[in-house]
Structure formats: C-alpha cells, structure tokens
Write a protein that holds these residues in place. Structure first.
Motif, PDB file in Angstrom:
ATOM      1  N   CYS A 198      -1.734   8.242   4.789  1.00 56.32           N
ATOM      2  CA  CYS A 198      -2.468   8.862   3.684  1.00 56.32           C
ATOM      3  C   CYS A 198      -3.655   9.571   4.334  1.00 56.32           C
ATOM      4  O   CYS A 198      -4.674   8.935   4.623  1.00 56.32           O
ATOM      5  CB  CYS A 198      -2.955   7.820   2.682  1.00 56.32           C
ATOM      6  SG  CYS A 198      -4.125   8.472   1.451  1.00 56.32           S
TER       7      CYS A 198
ATOM      8  N   LYS B 292      -4.194   4.998   6.927  1.00 55.48           N
ATOM      9  CA  LYS B 292      -5.036   6.116   6.494  1.00 55.48           C
ATOM     10  C   LYS B 292      -5.363   6.954   7.730  1.00 55.48           C
ATOM     11  O   LYS B 292      -5.808   6.401   8.746  1.00 55.48           O
ATOM     12  CB  LYS B 292      -6.313   5.574   5.854  1.00 55.48           C
ATOM     13  CG  LYS B 292      -7.375   6.617   5.526  1.00 55.48           C
ATOM     14  CD  LYS B 292      -8.596   5.937   4.919  1.00 55.48           C
ATOM     15  CE  LYS B 292      -9.705   6.933   4.622  1.00 55.48           C
ATOM     16  NZ  LYS B 292     -10.854   6.293   3.939  1.00 55.48           N
TER      17      LYS B 292
ATOM     18  N   SER C  79       3.707   5.713   8.373  1.00 55.32           N
ATOM     19  CA  SER C  79       3.397   6.636   7.287  1.00 55.32           C
ATOM     20  C   SER C  79       1.888   6.702   7.103  1.00 55.32           C
ATOM     21  O   SER C  79       1.166   5.761   7.434  1.00 55.32           O
ATOM     22  CB  SER C  79       4.066   6.178   5.984  1.00 55.32           C
ATOM     23  OG  SER C  79       5.473   6.186   6.112  1.00 55.32           O
TER      24      SER C  79
ATOM     25  N   MET D  71      -4.489  10.511  -4.075  1.00 51.75           N
ATOM     26  CA  MET D  71      -5.254   9.338  -4.457  1.00 51.75           C
ATOM     27  C   MET D  71      -6.725   9.756  -4.568  1.00 51.75           C
ATOM     28  O   MET D  71      -7.329  10.132  -3.562  1.00 51.75           O
ATOM     29  CB  MET D  71      -5.118   8.219  -3.425  1.00 51.75           C
ATOM     30  CG  MET D  71      -5.911   6.959  -3.809  1.00 51.75           C
ATOM     31  SD  MET D  71      -5.861   5.672  -2.522  1.00 51.75           S
ATOM     32  CE  MET D  71      -4.119   5.236  -2.519  1.00 51.75           C
TER      33      MET D  71
ATOM     34  N   CYS E  93       0.916  10.313   0.624  1.00 54.41           N
ATOM     35  CA  CYS E  93      -0.004  10.942  -0.319  1.00 54.41           C
ATOM     36  C   CYS E  93      -1.241  11.356   0.458  1.00 54.41           C
ATOM     37  O   CYS E  93      -1.362  11.059   1.650  1.00 54.41           O
ATOM     38  CB  CYS E  93      -0.374   9.997  -1.462  1.00 54.41           C
ATOM     39  SG  CYS E  93      -1.510   8.659  -0.985  1.00 54.41           S
ATOM     40  N   ALA E  94      -2.143  12.057  -0.213  1.00 51.24           N
ATOM     41  CA  ALA E  94      -3.398  12.475   0.412  1.00 51.24           C
ATOM     42  C   ALA E  94      -4.560  11.974  -0.429  1.00 51.24           C
ATOM     43  O   ALA E  94      -4.483  11.953  -1.660  1.00 51.24           O
ATOM     44  CB  ALA E  94      -3.451  13.995   0.542  1.00 51.24           C
ATOM     45  N   GLY E  95      -5.638  11.585   0.242  1.00 54.54           N
ATOM     46  CA  GLY E  95      -6.830  11.153  -0.478  1.00 54.54           C
ATOM     47  C   GLY E  95      -7.756  12.334  -0.694  1.00 54.54           C
ATOM     48  O   GLY E  95      -7.986  13.121   0.223  1.00 54.54           O
TER      49      GLY E  95
ATOM     50  N   CYS F  91       0.535   4.193  -2.702  1.00 56.73           N
ATOM     51  CA  CYS F  91       0.350   5.582  -2.294  1.00 56.73           C
ATOM     52  C   CYS F  91       1.441   6.490  -2.864  1.00 56.73           C
ATOM     53  O   CYS F  91       1.189   7.669  -3.140  1.00 56.73           O
ATOM     54  CB  CYS F  91       0.341   5.685  -0.769  1.00 56.73           C
ATOM     55  SG  CYS F  91      -1.167   5.061   0.017  1.00 56.73           S
TER      56      CYS F  91
ATOM     57  N   THR G 159      -7.029  11.520   4.722  1.00 53.61           N
ATOM     58  CA  THR G 159      -8.227  11.607   3.888  1.00 53.61           C
ATOM     59  C   THR G 159      -9.367  12.174   4.729  1.00 53.61           C
ATOM     60  O   THR G 159      -9.488  11.850   5.903  1.00 53.61           O
ATOM     61  CB  THR G 159      -8.634  10.214   3.368  1.00 53.61           C
ATOM     62  OG1 THR G 159      -7.528   9.623   2.697  1.00 53.61           O
ATOM     63  CG2 THR G 159      -9.799  10.304   2.403  1.00 53.61           C
TER      64      THR G 159
ATOM     65  N   THR H  72       0.828  -1.211   0.000  1.00 57.46           N
ATOM     66  CA  THR H  72       0.000   0.000   0.000  1.00 57.46           C
ATOM     67  C   THR H  72       0.862   1.260   0.000  1.00 57.46           C
ATOM     68  O   THR H  72       0.474   2.273  -0.592  1.00 57.46           O
ATOM     69  CB  THR H  72      -0.961   0.025   1.207  1.00 57.46           C
ATOM     70  OG1 THR H  72      -0.235  -0.146   2.425  1.00 57.46           O
ATOM     71  CG2 THR H  72      -2.027  -1.052   1.074  1.00 57.46           C
ATOM     72  N   CYS H  73       2.024   1.189   0.609  1.00 52.19           N
ATOM     73  CA  CYS H  73       2.933   2.341   0.578  1.00 52.19           C
ATOM     74  C   CYS H  73       3.428   2.586  -0.841  1.00 52.19           C
ATOM     75  O   CYS H  73       3.510   3.738  -1.298  1.00 52.19           O
ATOM     76  CB  CYS H  73       4.106   2.121   1.529  1.00 52.19           C
ATOM     77  SG  CYS H  73       5.137   3.586   1.768  1.00 52.19           S
TER      78      CYS H  73
ATOM     79  N   VAL I 182       3.761  11.752   5.674  1.00 51.07           N
ATOM     80  CA  VAL I 182       2.677  11.663   4.694  1.00 51.07           C
ATOM     81  C   VAL I 182       3.223  11.228   3.338  1.00 51.07           C
ATOM     82  O   VAL I 182       4.148  11.854   2.799  1.00 51.07           O
ATOM     83  CB  VAL I 182       1.933  13.006   4.558  1.00 51.07           C
ATOM     84  CG1 VAL I 182       0.973  12.985   3.364  1.00 51.07           C
ATOM     85  CG2 VAL I 182       1.154  13.298   5.832  1.00 51.07           C
TER      86      VAL I 182
END
Length: 216
Positions: free
Chosen positions: A162, A136, A160, A22, A183-185, A16, A164, A12-13, A181
């Motif tokens: 994400c 998340k 780490s 995302m 990425c961001a959702g 991301c 959202t 998943t990392c 971080v």
C-alpha cells in the motif's frame, strides 16, 4: 488474542482490498470524526487510517469505530504503547511508517493486525522473513515512486504493498496499475478545509471519485 505475522498480513491485505484508496486522516476535532467517516464510507472508501498525530486521534477512532460499514485503523504507530492505546480505542488494524521488533512484538501479542512500513528491498525482505507479506511503501514518492516500487516487485513478487506519501489523483492510477499494489494511501479525500467547514457532501464526492481509481 495473539496474531501471527502471516494472519496479520492476510487481514491487512483484505482490508486494503476493500477499495483502491485508503484515506489517511489527521483529525483535529473528534466531534467531526463520525460524520467524516460516514461521508468516506458512503463514497465507497470503508478502510480508514486515523493517524496518531493529534490529541484528538484516539477519540476520533472511538467515534469512527461506531460507523456502520467502516473499518477503522490507527496510523503512525511508533511504540508498543501506541499500539495498545489504538487497540483500546477500537482500532481494527494498525499502520506504521516503518517497523521495529518492539512494535511488531506488541502488535502480535495484542492481536492487532499491522501494516508495517518499508522503503527498501532490504527492509521488505526483513519483514518478509518474519512473515509479513503485506507492507506499506513509505514515503512512496520520496523513495522513488511507482518506478521504484515496480523494481522492488520484480525480485519480490510475493510481497504486496500500500504505497503512501505523496499520492494524489494525478499519480494514484500509476501505482494502482502495478501488480504488487493492493491500494494506495491518500490524504486528499479528507482535506482539512472541507473537514473544518463540515462539507461532508464534498468529501463524499471526493471519496466516490477515489473509489473508481484504477478501474477501466
């Protein structure tokens, strides 16, 4: 088929890290799923989260799974049945607003990498103890936003996130500047009005702008 929490988090990392944003997608019409995915991927956002909030969601995942260059996941996984249905539809990963032992057990058993949700240090620590290091942060803004996530990261730098929930172009950069971080959702890249209108060109532009967030 079975996957360990460590391998799930590694996968998943990696997903991301494909782009700074995302897309979090609520698809009402599966017939629009494939062109939507094509527009987002063309704009530089290959990792896609289709939330299981509509009756069309699983069919949308099936359509999007056929788009070259895309990595499609299923969001709003709550139960083991959700995870099984998502995997059968072609989802390559799962996302959950929280985490239960039953859901974690099911995803590990069927080999579906899961991005489990956490909103507090205690929740994050419990998932870390199980082996999950990619989480998340949800609901991000309602849980204190970037300052809260920065504070959680100080004693837990090995996790780490994400973030959202309430993320927009206005605040995404602040989240993406945090060292914990990946990425961001965000849902703004696939707005319902543009999807309904079939304005894939406009969605591609939104995706391209989002793909540049966090870059100097």
């Amino acid at each position: 088929m079975r996957i360990t929490p460590q391998d799930a988090s590694l996968r998943t990392c990696e997903i991301c890290a494909l782009a700074p944003v995302m897309p979090v997608l609520v698809v009402e019409d599966a017939a629009r799923a494939r062109p939507l995915a094509q527009a987002l991927v063309a704009g530089g956002l290959p990792a896609l989260e289709v939330t299981l909030r509509t009756g069309a969601a699983l069919d949308a995942i099936r359509e999007m799974a056929q788009v070259k260059g895309g990595v499609v996941g299923a969001g709003t996984l709550i139960t083991p049945k959700d995870a099984e249905a998502a995997k059968e539809a072609g989802a390559q990963f799962g996302v959950s607003p929280g985490a239960t032992d039953a859901l974690l057990d099911a995803c590990e058993a069927i080999g579906l990498p899961l991005l489990p949700g956490a909103a507090t240090a205690t929740e994050a620590m419990r998932l870390l103890a199980r082996g999950y290091g990619m989480l998340k942060f949800f609901p991000a803004e309602a849980s204190g936003g970037a300052p809260a996530l920065k504070a959680i990261g100080a004693p837990l730098p090995q996790i780490s996130f994400c973030p959202t929930g309430g993320i927009s172009p206005a605040n995404a950069g602040t989240y993406l500047s945090l060292p914990n971080v990946v990425c961001a959702g965000g849902s703004w890249v696939g707005p319902a009005d543009l999807v309904k209108a079939g304005d894939w060109g406009a969605i591609e532009v939104l995706a391209r702008d989002a793909s540049r967030l966090g870059k100097s």
